[in-house]
Design a protein around this motif. Structure first.
Motif: not given
Length: 193
Positions: A69-84, A86-99
């Motif tokens: 997919v491209t981000l353009a495919d989501f035009k017309g929608k609000v898109v929340f994108i999280n870059f993360w 597996t080895w990043c502790p802050p990424c791991i910490a915030e994942m449950p809140s993103i879930q």
């Protein structure tokens, strides 16, 4: 024995420091605990960037099923994108809140929650999601990531409005489980209705 007894608190403190130094999960647990008591709230000011070139919408992402997919495919929608990663502790910490955020919007066809594992280590990311019991959609870069979206800071979260404008960007860890982010996404969604 007396020396050990007199220095028990020092030994425990040093031991805890060593565990935090070498254990990604221990760091993530500590950071998650800090998020639960109110630290790391995202600053949700609307920063719509309408006057920049939107080449970033051409970014290709691929999921575990091989769908591109491209981000353009989501035009017309609000898109929340999280870059993360597996080895990043802050990424791991915030994942449950993103879930939690994902679960709140899973039936809303106007809001898309994407997690982009930046190293494209598909098997490692799948195992991570399974181990953490997360059902978030995982995508991987299938083209270069423009610096306007991701400058290398992990984690990074970007929210696009329905027209593909960058409405918000957070560099670093944040708690996305609260009503403030839900209200923000609903506000962005209502802007172009």
């Amino acid at each position: 024995m007396k020396v050990l007894k007199n220095n028990t608190s020092n030994i425990l403190f040093v031991s805890l420091g060593i565990v935090l130094l070498f254990s990604t999960d221990a760091k993530a647990f500590l950071q998650q605990s800090l998020m639960k008591v109110g630290f790391f709230k995202p600053n949700l000011e609307n920063v719509v960037t309408k006057n920049i070139d939107k080449d970033y919408l051409d970014v290709n992402l691929i999921n575990n099923r091989g769908e591109v997919v491209t981000l353009a495919d989501f035009k017309g929608k609000v898109v929340f994108i999280n870059f993360w990663a597996t080895w990043c502790p802050p990424c791991i910490a915030e994942m449950p809140s993103i879930q939690i955020l994902h679960d709140k919007f899973k039936d809303d066809s106007d809001v898309v929650i994407l997690t982009v594992e930046i190293e494209s280590k598909k098997e490692k990311a799948k195992q991570f999601m399974k181990r953490k019991k997360l059902t978030l959609p995982v995508y991987y870069p299938n083209s270069n990531l423009p610096i306007v979206l991701f400058d290398g800071t992990l984690p990074t979260t970007v929210i696009l409005d329905k027209e593909g404008n960058i409405a918000h960007k957070t560099l670093g860890m944040a708690d996305y489980s609260g009503n403030d982010i839900v209200d923000f996404l609903k506000e962005i969604k209502a802007m172009h209705e």
